[in-house]
Design an enzyme around this catalytic site. Structure first.
Site, mmCIF file in Angstrom:
data_model
loop_
_atom_site.group_PDB
_atom_site.id
_atom_site.type_symbol
_atom_site.label_atom_id
_atom_site.label_comp_id
_atom_site.label_asym_id
_atom_site.label_seq_id
_atom_site.Cartn_x
_atom_site.Cartn_y
_atom_site.Cartn_z
ATOM 1 C CB THR A 45 39.284 42.664 37.391
ATOM 2 O OG1 THR A 45 38.932 43.670 36.438
ATOM 3 C CG2 THR A 45 38.020 42.138 38.037
ATOM 4 C CB THR A 79 40.610 43.177 33.142
ATOM 5 O OG1 THR A 79 41.160 44.411 32.710
ATOM 6 C CG2 THR A 79 41.692 42.325 33.785
ATOM 7 C CG ASP A 112 45.739 45.330 39.182
ATOM 8 O OD1 ASP A 112 45.356 46.057 38.239
ATOM 9 O OD2 ASP A 112 45.053 44.399 39.626
ATOM 10 N N GLY A 138 43.604 49.503 39.006
ATOM 11 C CA GLY A 138 44.903 48.902 39.268
ATOM 12 C C GLY A 138 45.759 49.658 40.263
HETATM 13 N N1 ASP Z 1 43.245 46.204 36.826
HETATM 14 C C1 ASP Z 1 43.367 46.626 35.448
HETATM 15 C C2 ASP Z 1 44.377 47.752 35.376
HETATM 16 O O1 ASP Z 1 44.421 48.566 36.266
HETATM 17 C C3 ASP Z 1 42.087 47.090 34.840
HETATM 18 C C4 ASP Z 1 40.913 46.172 35.021
HETATM 19 O O2 ASP Z 1 40.931 45.295 35.840
HETATM 20 O O3 ASP Z 1 39.927 46.349 34.297
HETATM 21 O O4 ASP Z 1 45.081 47.846 34.408
#
Ligand code: ASP
Length: 278
Positions: free
Chosen positions: A234, A184, A215, A237
């Site tokens: 990141t 991400t 998130d 989430g």
């Molecule tokens: N936070 C992101 C989600 O939950 C995933 C990530 O940060 O890799 O969609």
């Protein structure tokens, strides 16, 4: 990073920029490409190059007098287009049914203007769709076909959903194991005027249920900017949403919680996957 936040162990890698942070005045850029460590070897090197190129994109904007919002957008848009390096744009992780659903958000600290898209599968660089929502609609978050229509009307490039699905992510979906995938992307910037902005973009978690929204596109949870701090998160989430992590960090900074550099990690393979600055 605040001690209280570190102790809570709630997040894997938020980054933030703050005008009061202990660095020289002038533009500041911090970017991340997901939680966890960069892989060792050619893939890690390639990702590092992608990160450096994204920094250069944002630096070009800010050094040319551009806004923090434009800088953060430029860094993230660049990473969205680096296929197979990051979990954003083409090459995003896939949902359980093999489809792709991406999300992005950006926020400007001066007036807390924000735009976000979620569950989109046609916007080539989803952060540009988020910008279209910010600029061209009275709303903050739009999803699916409606978000794609706003982007299209603003002249943002769209593509068939099959464009985003790569063989590499098809193979990864078939592999058993964790649904968590680093990659991400996010950026926080402070421009020459001292104004702040944050942007985040993701394909979500590998194997997520279609329709799941993490998130990243949620202002307060994964992305936040005000006059004092800009944050892009990141990690898992669901945790970030339950706690409202990005806004929580802003509140802690606002209450005087001090920023601190992370200690370097011990192993040689330990190049951080999240750059921090402020
Ligand atoms: N936070 C992101 C989600 O939950 C995933 C990530 O940060 O890799 O969609």
């Amino acid at each position: 990073m605040c001690d209280r936040l570190r102790d809570a162990s709630l997040m894997r890698g938020p980054i933030m920029a703050s005008p009061s942070a202990p660095v020289a005045p002038g533009p500041v850029i911090a970017i991340h490409a997901g939680a966890g460590r960069l892989p060792v070897g050619a893939e890690g090197d390639e990702r590092r190059r992608g990160l450096l190129d994204a920094l250069a994109q944002a630096a070009g904007v800010l050094e040319g007098g551009g806004s923090a919002l434009d800088g953060a957008q430029a860094a993230v848009a660049h990473m969205e287009d680096r296929v197979d390096l990051f979990n954003a744009g083409r090459g995003s992780v896939l949902c359980a049914d093999g489809t792709v659903e991406m999300a992005a958000a950006l926020m400007r600290g001066t007036d807390q203007a924000a735009g976000a898209v979620a569950a989109v599968s046609r916007i080539r660089q989803p952060v540009l769709g988020a910008r279209a929502v910010l600029e061209g609609s009275p709303h903050v978050l739009m999803i699916g076909g409606a978000a794609e229509a706003v982007a299209r009307d603003a002249g943002v490039e769209v593509a068939d959903p099959s464009y985003f699905i790569t063989d590499r992510q098809r193979a990864r979906l078939r592999e058993a194991g964790s649904t968590f995938e680093g990659g991400t992307v996010g950026a926080v910037c402070r421009d020459a005027r001292g104004e702040l902005a944050a942007a985040t973009s993701t394909g979500g978690m590998r194997g997520q249920a279609p329709g799941r929204i993490g998130d990243s596109p949620l202002i307060v949870a994964g992305t936040w900017a005000d006059r004092a701090v800009a944050v892009s998160c990141t990690g898992d989430g669901e945790v970030f949403i339950r706690v409202g992590v990005a806004r929580l960090i802003a509140a802690l900074v606002g209450s005087g919680c001090r920023w601190r550099r992370r200690r370097p990690r011990p192993s040689p393979a330990s190049t951080p996957s999240a750059a921090t600055a402020g």
